[in-house]
Design an enzyme around this catalytic site. Sequence first.
Site, PDB file in Angstrom:
ATOM      1  N   LYS A  65       4.066  12.356  22.531  1.00 32.57           N
ATOM      2  CA  LYS A  65       2.996  13.028  23.273  1.00 32.57           C
ATOM      3  C   LYS A  65       1.799  12.121  23.476  1.00 32.57           C
ATOM      4  O   LYS A  65       1.174  12.124  24.526  1.00 32.57           O
ATOM      5  CB  LYS A  65       2.563  14.304  22.531  1.00 32.57           C
ATOM      6  N   LYS A  86      12.304  25.998  32.398  1.00 28.87           N
ATOM      7  CA  LYS A  86      11.553  26.850  31.481  1.00 28.87           C
ATOM      8  C   LYS A  86      10.212  27.253  32.112  1.00 28.87           C
ATOM      9  O   LYS A  86       9.542  26.435  32.736  1.00 28.87           O
ATOM     10  CB  LYS A  86      11.348  26.011  30.208  1.00 28.87           C
ATOM     11  N   LYS A 143       3.175  26.895  32.860  1.00 28.99           N
ATOM     12  CA  LYS A 143       2.055  26.762  33.777  1.00 28.99           C
ATOM     13  C   LYS A 143       2.059  25.389  34.452  1.00 28.99           C
ATOM     14  O   LYS A 143       1.783  25.270  35.648  1.00 28.99           O
ATOM     15  CB  LYS A 143       0.766  26.941  32.986  1.00 28.99           C
TER      16      LYS A 143
END
Length: 324
Positions: A114, A192, A195
């Site tokens: 990440k 999936k 947003k």
Amino acid sequence: MGKKVILSGMQPTGQLHLGNYEGALKNWVSLQNDYEMYCCIVDWHALTSDFEDIGRMKERIIQMAIDYLAAGLDPEKSVIFVQSEVKAHAELHLLFSMITPISWLERVPSYKDKAKELGLDSYGFLGYPLLQAADILVYKADAVPVGQDQLPHIELTREVARRFNHLYGEVFPEPEALLTKFPALPGTDGRKMSKSYDNDIRIADSEDETAAKIKKMFTDPQKLRKGDPGRPEICPVYGLHQIYTEGHEDILEPCRTGKLGCVEDKKRLIENLNETLRPIRQKRIELEKDHDFVIDVLKDGASRAIQRTTPVIEEVRKAMNLAW
Ligand code: TRP
């Protein structure tokens, strides 16, 4: 015996989608009857990655709180609050940072990926799971309702609690993860629901917006027209039917034989989904007219959270010989 304490957290992403609702919020609403529930909107966590985009943070928090209340979180039962209003989280995070090896944080799965993906190398981002540990332990929470992806963070929380207790004496219980085993909801493009993929259906969407999104939704790409055989097991529309349509098994056969076309099938989903969400959306519209009420709920929540955490942080200070 008092009720067991639960702490849950969500980043203030703004309006929630059906994946957030089905996967987390709905579960919280049912847990609030059996537990003392703290629902924390973790704005400091959001800042670990979103520190540039602070302009809309307050609105995002309010929109999320509106979804919470509309979905049935009851501020009489649950404590709904904003993390940054409860400074004890920050104090405990700081103290934990003294006793936590950097290697524990670097080996949290997803950290390196990440960090690279988002181009983040801040001190705060590395400390993300430690702040989460502080969120949980400063309530002496017994349990934390989370999805599978959060398990490494709960494991770290338990390790930090053990290390603290070992160094300074028994203060913290080791919280359990209450795993929410809900499969990810498919979004309108079959991935999936998220947003960031722009494939989501929101609680806040109107019935017309919902209908428009579902009409554009992907289906089995091999089923081009009514009459073509379909494969419901790979169809995201059927994925939603499984949640919103009673007796959805009855769709399987006519879809597979081609007797049922996607247009008609979607119409049924639109009706069922809108009907399920109608009371929540109605309540949402009422709450939108009264942001002051929502802000009062958050303020009251913060003061109850402060009540809960003040004695814990005092105990921590005593244990670390910081009390005067
Ligand atoms: N990391 C969690 C998530 O991304 C959010 C979170 C922060 C949290 N603090 C928490 C969840 C404490 C549960 C308990 O979903």
